[in-house]
Design a protein around this motif. Structure first.
Motif, PDB file in Angstrom:
ATOM      1  N   GLU A   1      36.904  41.369  37.057  1.00 30.25           N
ATOM      2  CA  GLU A   1      37.305  40.689  35.819  1.00 30.25           C
ATOM      3  C   GLU A   1      37.369  41.688  34.662  1.00 30.25           C
ATOM      4  O   GLU A   1      38.270  41.625  33.824  1.00 30.25           O
ATOM      5  CB  GLU A   1      36.321  39.550  35.519  1.00 30.25           C
ATOM      6  CG  GLU A   1      36.798  38.603  34.473  1.00 30.25           C
ATOM      7  CD  GLU A   1      37.891  37.645  34.931  1.00 30.25           C
ATOM      8  OE1 GLU A   1      38.305  36.818  34.102  1.00 30.25           O
ATOM      9  OE2 GLU A   1      38.352  37.723  36.085  1.00 30.25           O
TER      10      GLU A   1
ATOM     11  N   ASP B   1      46.345  48.989  26.516  1.00 33.05           N
ATOM     12  CA  ASP B   1      47.569  48.891  27.311  1.00 33.05           C
ATOM     13  C   ASP B   1      47.743  50.177  28.117  1.00 33.05           C
ATOM     14  O   ASP B   1      48.194  51.188  27.591  1.00 33.05           O
ATOM     15  CB  ASP B   1      48.774  48.652  26.404  1.00 33.05           C
ATOM     16  CG  ASP B   1      50.051  48.431  27.188  1.00 33.05           C
ATOM     17  OD1 ASP B   1      49.970  48.033  28.370  1.00 33.05           O
ATOM     18  OD2 ASP B   1      51.135  48.669  26.627  1.00 33.05           O
TER      19      ASP B   1
ATOM     20  N   LEU C   1      35.125  42.130  26.254  1.00 33.23           N
ATOM     21  CA  LEU C   1      36.179  42.006  27.260  1.00 33.23           C
ATOM     22  C   LEU C   1      36.606  40.564  27.524  1.00 33.23           C
ATOM     23  O   LEU C   1      37.720  40.325  27.968  1.00 33.23           O
ATOM     24  CB  LEU C   1      35.720  42.637  28.581  1.00 33.23           C
ATOM     25  CG  LEU C   1      35.673  44.156  28.608  1.00 33.23           C
ATOM     26  CD1 LEU C   1      34.996  44.637  29.881  1.00 33.23           C
ATOM     27  CD2 LEU C   1      37.062  44.741  28.497  1.00 33.23           C
ATOM     28  N   GLY C   2      35.692  39.629  27.300  1.00 35.33           N
ATOM     29  CA  GLY C   2      36.017  38.237  27.573  1.00 35.33           C
ATOM     30  C   GLY C   2      35.633  37.765  28.968  1.00 35.33           C
ATOM     31  O   GLY C   2      36.136  36.744  29.444  1.00 35.33           O
TER      32      GLY C   2
ATOM     33  N   LEU D   1      40.743  42.227  32.538  1.00 35.01           N
ATOM     34  CA  LEU D   1      40.690  41.882  31.118  1.00 35.01           C
ATOM     35  C   LEU D   1      40.823  43.090  30.198  1.00 35.01           C
ATOM     36  O   LEU D   1      41.190  42.931  29.027  1.00 35.01           O
ATOM     37  CB  LEU D   1      39.396  41.124  30.808  1.00 35.01           C
ATOM     38  CG  LEU D   1      39.311  39.717  31.411  1.00 35.01           C
ATOM     39  CD1 LEU D   1      37.914  39.141  31.222  1.00 35.01           C
ATOM     40  CD2 LEU D   1      40.382  38.812  30.831  1.00 35.01           C
TER      41      LEU D   1
ATOM     42  N   LYS E   1      43.097  45.100  30.098  1.00 34.56           N
ATOM     43  CA  LYS E   1      44.504  45.157  29.691  1.00 34.56           C
ATOM     44  C   LYS E   1      44.719  44.501  28.325  1.00 34.56           C
ATOM     45  O   LYS E   1      45.619  44.890  27.589  1.00 34.56           O
ATOM     46  CB  LYS E   1      45.378  44.478  30.755  1.00 34.56           C
ATOM     47  CG  LYS E   1      46.859  44.586  30.511  1.00 34.56           C
ATOM     48  CD  LYS E   1      47.343  45.979  30.783  1.00 34.56           C
ATOM     49  CE  LYS E   1      48.852  46.043  30.826  1.00 34.56           C
ATOM     50  NZ  LYS E   1      49.340  47.388  31.036  1.00 34.56           N
ATOM     51  N   ASN E   2      43.874  43.532  27.979  1.00 37.33           N
ATOM     52  CA  ASN E   2      43.983  42.867  26.679  1.00 37.33           C
ATOM     53  C   ASN E   2      43.549  43.769  25.523  1.00 37.33           C
ATOM     54  O   ASN E   2      43.912  43.505  24.376  1.00 37.33           O
ATOM     55  CB  ASN E   2      43.148  41.585  26.652  1.00 37.33           C
ATOM     56  CG  ASN E   2      43.634  40.571  27.664  1.00 37.33           C
ATOM     57  OD1 ASN E   2      44.824  40.496  27.965  1.00 37.33           O
ATOM     58  ND2 ASN E   2      42.715  39.797  28.203  1.00 37.33           N
ATOM     59  N   LEU E   3      42.777  44.793  25.816  1.00 35.76           N
ATOM     60  CA  LEU E   3      42.291  45.715  24.787  1.00 35.76           C
ATOM     61  C   LEU E   3      43.020  47.049  24.785  1.00 35.76           C
ATOM     62  O   LEU E   3      43.243  47.634  23.732  1.00 35.76           O
ATOM     63  CB  LEU E   3      40.789  45.978  24.967  1.00 35.76           C
ATOM     64  CG  LEU E   3      39.859  44.806  24.759  1.00 35.76           C
ATOM     65  CD1 LEU E   3      38.425  45.217  25.080  1.00 35.76           C
ATOM     66  CD2 LEU E   3      39.954  44.286  23.339  1.00 35.76           C
TER      67      LEU E   3
ATOM     68  N   ASN F   1      46.914  38.574  34.904  1.00 31.43           N
ATOM     69  CA  ASN F   1      45.628  38.180  34.294  1.00 31.43           C
ATOM     70  C   ASN F   1      45.144  36.887  34.870  1.00 31.43           C
ATOM     71  O   ASN F   1      45.780  35.997  35.186  1.00 31.43           O
ATOM     72  CB  ASN F   1      45.754  38.055  32.782  1.00 31.43           C
ATOM     73  CG  ASN F   1      45.699  39.408  32.117  1.00 31.43           C
ATOM     74  OD1 ASN F   1      45.018  40.293  32.584  1.00 31.43           O
ATOM     75  ND2 ASN F   1      46.410  39.538  31.028  1.00 31.43           N
TER      76      ASN F   1
END
Length: 171
Positions: free
Chosen positions: A84, A94, A64-65, A88, A90-92, A171
């Protein structure tokens, strides 16, 4: 375990479907049960994008970062890390609604007098807002997971009912 015919879960799924919204999950303590519960519902393909299980703190960081410093400062089971995770995700995946959950199902983690076993954190990112929740449940690990999933369903439903549509996640 949670049954797919839970009223709160069904109501949540109906709202998602009726509003043409999608949902995704980042799970730690619930170990995939949350995503599985929604996947078993009729027409799940119209609203469920998917979920990831990142039980280990390293996966929270690597997949996830989530910053290691955040995990070290607050613990993997905390409001800050859970929030968080939701943002995060959302980056993986949508999706319109992003839900993350962490918590303490049994002794041996980051439990303390202020954060006993049964403490569960979940965050719901919708539009440009993130709602953070903390609950304390009693019982076996299975009972805690079931109660958590029910409460998440109720909270998402309430959030959707009160939400003015917007497609932006900050973000």
């Amino acid at each position: 375990m949670i049954k797919a015919d839970s009223v709160s879960i069904e109501q949540c799924a109906k709202l998602l479907k009726d509003r043409r919204l999608t949902i995704a999950f980042a799970e730690s303590a619930t170990g995939g049960v949350l995503t599985s519960t929604y996947a078993k519902l009729p027409n799940a393909g119209t609203f469920l994008k998917g979920g990831i299980v990142c039980y280990d703190a390293k996966l929270k960081e690597e997949l996830l970062g989530v910053p290691k410093g955040l995990i070290d400062q607050y613990s993997p089971e905390s409001k800050e890390v859970t929030q968080e995770m939701a943002v995060l995700l959302k980056n993986l995946i949508d999706a319109d609604v992003l839900v993350a959950v962490t918590g303490l199902l049994s002794a041996g983690g980051s439990e303390s007098a202020e954060k006993p076993v049964g403490t569960m954190f979940y965050s719901i990112a919708l539009g440009d807002k993130v709602m953070n929740c903390r609950e304390l449940f009693k019982g076996t690990p299975d009972a805690i997971v079931s109660q958590t999933i029910e409460q998440i369903g109720k909270t998402i439903t309430k959030t959707l009912i009160n939400h003015q549509p917007s497609k932006n996640i900050v973000n």
